[in-house]
Design an enzyme around this catalytic site. Structure first.
Site, PDB file in Angstrom:
ATOM      1  CE1 TYR A  65      -3.636   2.564   0.425  1.00 19.82           C
ATOM      2  CE2 TYR A  65      -2.360   3.352   2.297  1.00 19.82           C
ATOM      3  CZ  TYR A  65      -3.391   3.527   1.392  1.00 19.82           C
ATOM      4  OH  TYR A  65      -4.160   4.664   1.437  1.00 19.82           O
ATOM      5  CE  LYS A  94      -3.483   5.618  -1.711  1.00 18.98           C
ATOM      6  NZ  LYS A  94      -4.438   6.375  -2.548  1.00 18.98           N
TER       7      LYS A  94
HETATM    8  P1  NDP Z   1     -13.434   3.597   1.183  1.00 17.41           P
HETATM    9  O1  NDP Z   1     -13.157   2.130   1.177  1.00 17.41           O
HETATM   10  O2  NDP Z   1     -14.525   4.093   2.054  1.00 17.41           O
HETATM   11  O3  NDP Z   1     -13.687   4.103  -0.308  1.00 17.41           O
HETATM   12  C1  NDP Z   1     -12.906   3.644  -1.379  1.00 17.41           C
HETATM   13  C2  NDP Z   1     -13.605   3.948  -2.676  1.00 17.41           C
HETATM   14  O4  NDP Z   1     -12.787   3.476  -3.756  1.00 17.41           O
HETATM   15  C3  NDP Z   1     -14.943   3.252  -2.776  1.00 17.41           C
HETATM   16  O5  NDP Z   1     -15.888   4.161  -3.304  1.00 17.41           O
HETATM   17  C4  NDP Z   1     -14.686   2.121  -3.754  1.00 17.41           C
HETATM   18  O6  NDP Z   1     -15.855   1.891  -4.532  1.00 17.41           O
HETATM   19  C5  NDP Z   1     -13.597   2.727  -4.618  1.00 17.41           C
HETATM   20  N1  NDP Z   1     -12.827   1.710  -5.320  1.00 17.41           N
HETATM   21  C6  NDP Z   1     -12.063   0.716  -4.811  1.00 17.41           C
HETATM   22  N2  NDP Z   1     -11.574  -0.043  -5.799  1.00 17.41           N
HETATM   23  C7  NDP Z   1     -12.054   0.483  -6.961  1.00 17.41           C
HETATM   24  C8  NDP Z   1     -11.921   0.138  -8.324  1.00 17.41           C
HETATM   25  N3  NDP Z   1     -11.184  -0.901  -8.730  1.00 17.41           N
HETATM   26  N4  NDP Z   1     -12.553   0.904  -9.259  1.00 17.41           N
HETATM   27  C9  NDP Z   1     -13.288   1.944  -8.876  1.00 17.41           C
HETATM   28  N5  NDP Z   1     -13.464   2.335  -7.611  1.00 17.41           N
HETATM   29  C10 NDP Z   1     -12.850   1.597  -6.664  1.00 17.41           C
HETATM   30  O7  NDP Z   1     -12.046   4.280   1.577  1.00 17.41           O
HETATM   31  P2  NDP Z   1     -11.553   5.823   1.609  1.00 17.41           P
HETATM   32  O8  NDP Z   1     -12.650   6.739   1.314  1.00 17.41           O
HETATM   33  O9  NDP Z   1     -10.815   5.975   2.850  1.00 17.41           O
HETATM   34  O10 NDP Z   1     -10.497   5.806   0.416  1.00 17.41           O
HETATM   35  C11 NDP Z   1     -10.459   6.778  -0.609  1.00 17.41           C
HETATM   36  C12 NDP Z   1      -9.008   7.109  -0.949  1.00 17.41           C
HETATM   37  O11 NDP Z   1      -8.399   7.705   0.176  1.00 17.41           O
HETATM   38  C13 NDP Z   1      -8.165   5.890  -1.293  1.00 17.41           C
HETATM   39  O12 NDP Z   1      -7.335   6.208  -2.387  1.00 17.41           O
HETATM   40  C14 NDP Z   1      -7.335   5.677  -0.027  1.00 17.41           C
HETATM   41  O13 NDP Z   1      -6.130   5.023  -0.297  1.00 17.41           O
HETATM   42  C15 NDP Z   1      -7.138   7.105   0.401  1.00 17.41           C
HETATM   43  N6  NDP Z   1      -6.757   7.299   1.789  1.00 17.41           N
HETATM   44  C16 NDP Z   1      -7.540   6.839   2.810  1.00 17.41           C
HETATM   45  C17 NDP Z   1      -7.149   7.038   4.123  1.00 17.41           C
HETATM   46  C18 NDP Z   1      -7.926   6.518   5.281  1.00 17.41           C
HETATM   47  O14 NDP Z   1      -7.385   6.469   6.402  1.00 17.41           O
HETATM   48  N7  NDP Z   1      -9.179   6.132   5.110  1.00 17.41           N
HETATM   49  C19 NDP Z   1      -5.930   7.797   4.427  1.00 17.41           C
HETATM   50  C20 NDP Z   1      -5.188   8.221   3.289  1.00 17.41           C
HETATM   51  C21 NDP Z   1      -5.603   7.994   2.021  1.00 17.41           C
HETATM   52  P3  NDP Z   1     -16.371   0.459  -5.025  1.00 17.41           P
HETATM   53  O15 NDP Z   1     -16.001  -0.548  -3.984  1.00 17.41           O
HETATM   54  O16 NDP Z   1     -17.853   0.683  -5.173  1.00 17.41           O
HETATM   55  O17 NDP Z   1     -15.697   0.269  -6.343  1.00 17.41           O
HETATM   56  C1  8X3 Z   2      -4.237   5.375   4.865  1.00 16.44           C
HETATM   57  C2  8X3 Z   2      -3.375   5.807   5.971  1.00 16.44           C
HETATM   58  O1  8X3 Z   2      -1.434   5.100   7.364  1.00 16.44           O
HETATM   59  O2  8X3 Z   2      -3.501   3.831   7.573  1.00 16.44           O
HETATM   60  O3  8X3 Z   2      -3.733   5.812   3.652  1.00 16.44           O
HETATM   61  O4  8X3 Z   2      -2.103   3.568   5.665  1.00 16.44           O
HETATM   62  S1  8X3 Z   2      -2.564   4.506   6.666  1.00 16.44           S
END
Ligand code: NDP
Ligand code: 8X3
Length: 265
Positions: A165, A169
């Site tokens: 992961y 990123k």
């Molecule tokens: P969620 O799991 O709540 O949302 C992730 C979203 O990505 C869902 O809408 C899912 O939709 C979509 N997704 C996953 N795989 C695919 C795919 N192959 N095609 C299209 N859509 C896809 O997590 P977050 O909202 O937290 O994540 C959003 C972003 O933020 C990510 O890039 C994550 O890495 C990043 N992030 C999150 C953090 C956290 O602590 N939560 C911290 C830092 C970054 P569906 O399953 O319907 O396809």
């Molecule tokens: C998500 C933040 O540190 O849990 O991107 O991987 S961490």
């Protein structure tokens, strides 16, 4: 709101978490004359979100839910051509779709998890960018539009159990930085938003649906909400045209690095 008027915003991963909140935040910020293209694999959730937006802000925001798996290169290639003509003039791309799977350490990391994380977070994001950028580059002054990539603290600092992961990123970060340099002669803004700990479905996905393991991630902490990140994303898109919020790192108050969290109790 004026700065978003007449614009078309495309959000990947809008069915949950940060992407979903971002759709709502754009709609609330610019409740008139806005188009939102909401994409994810779960079409039902996108339709529900469309209905919620309609209910909250009325018909001034048009919403087009589109099923799209960003890891499917053919689907991404055909994406723009399959949009109704009047939806193709995209101004803002929010590359948010992404996921983490597992906490395994080498040499036990599952091949499928490696492939899915890279195909979604890295190749998917790059393919989406390449699919949309030609639209931006047709505009005056060498091109106009916003590319907002959601990276992570994990792209700046790696941690044990997160190697793939974190690498994915870090790849997003490198791609984003190169892109900003490649597009320097245009008016395209390339923006990186890097959240720390946000409570979404992220950890549930990481633990393959095990909610109690996911909850333990946030024990004793007050994580960010997806709305907190949505506000930052919309802020970057609503700055004056000459202002590029190139890079933001957003933590909850108890977090100081990928692994340093202050937990109560
Ligand atoms: P969620 O799991 O709540 O949302 C992730 C979203 O990505 C869902 O809408 C899912 O939709 C979509 N997704 C996953 N795989 C695919 C795919 N192959 N095609 C299209 N859509 C896809 O997590 P977050 O909202 O937290 O994540 C959003 C972003 O933020 C990510 O890039 C994550 O890495 C990043 N992030 C999150 C953090 C956290 O602590 N939560 C911290 C830092 C970054 P569906 O399953 O319907 O396809
Ligand atoms: C998500 C933040 O540190 O849990 O991107 O991987 S961490």
């Amino acid at each position: 709101a004026k700065r978003l008027s007449g614009k078309t915003i495309l959000i990947t991963g809008a069915s949950s978490g940060i992407g979903r909140s971002t759709a709502l935040e754009f709609a609330r910020t610019s409740p008139q004359n806005l188009r939102l293209i909401l994409t994810a694999r779960r079409e039902d959730a996108l339709r529900e979100l469309r209905d919620q937006i309609r209910e909250e802000v009325g018909g001034g925001v048009e919403v087009l839910p589109v099923k799209l798996d960003v890891s499917d290169a053919d689907a991404v290639r055909g994406f723009v051509g399959n949009l109704p003509e009047e939806w193709r003039d995209i101004n803002v791309l929010v590359n948010n779709a992404g996921l983490v799977r597992g906490v395994d350490r080498a040499p036990e990391i599952k091949e499928d998890d490696i492939n899915v994380m890279f195909a979604t977070n890295v190749t998917g994001l790059i393919n989406m960018t390449q699919a949309i950028l030609p639209i931006f580059l047709k505009r005056p002054e060498g091109g106009q539009g916003d590319i907002i990539n959601i990276s992570s603290i994990a792209g700046r600092e790696s941690y044990p159990g997160g190697s793939i992961y974190c690498a994915s990123k870090a790849a997003v970060k490198s791609f984003t930085d190169s892109l900003r340099k490649e597009l320097i002669a245009s008016r395209v803004r390339v923006i990186s938003v890097d959240p720390g700990q946000v409570e979404t479905e992220f950890s549930v996905v990481r633990f393959y649906g095990d909610k109690s393991k996911a909850d333990a991630v946030y024990a004793g902490c007050t994580p960010l909400t997806p709305d907190d990140i949505a506000e930052v994303i919309v802020f970057t898109a609503t700055r004056p045209e000459n202002v590029v919020v190139a890079d933001s790192l957003i933590f909850p108050n108890h977090q100081a690095s990928a692994t340093i969290m202050h937990r109560k109790g």
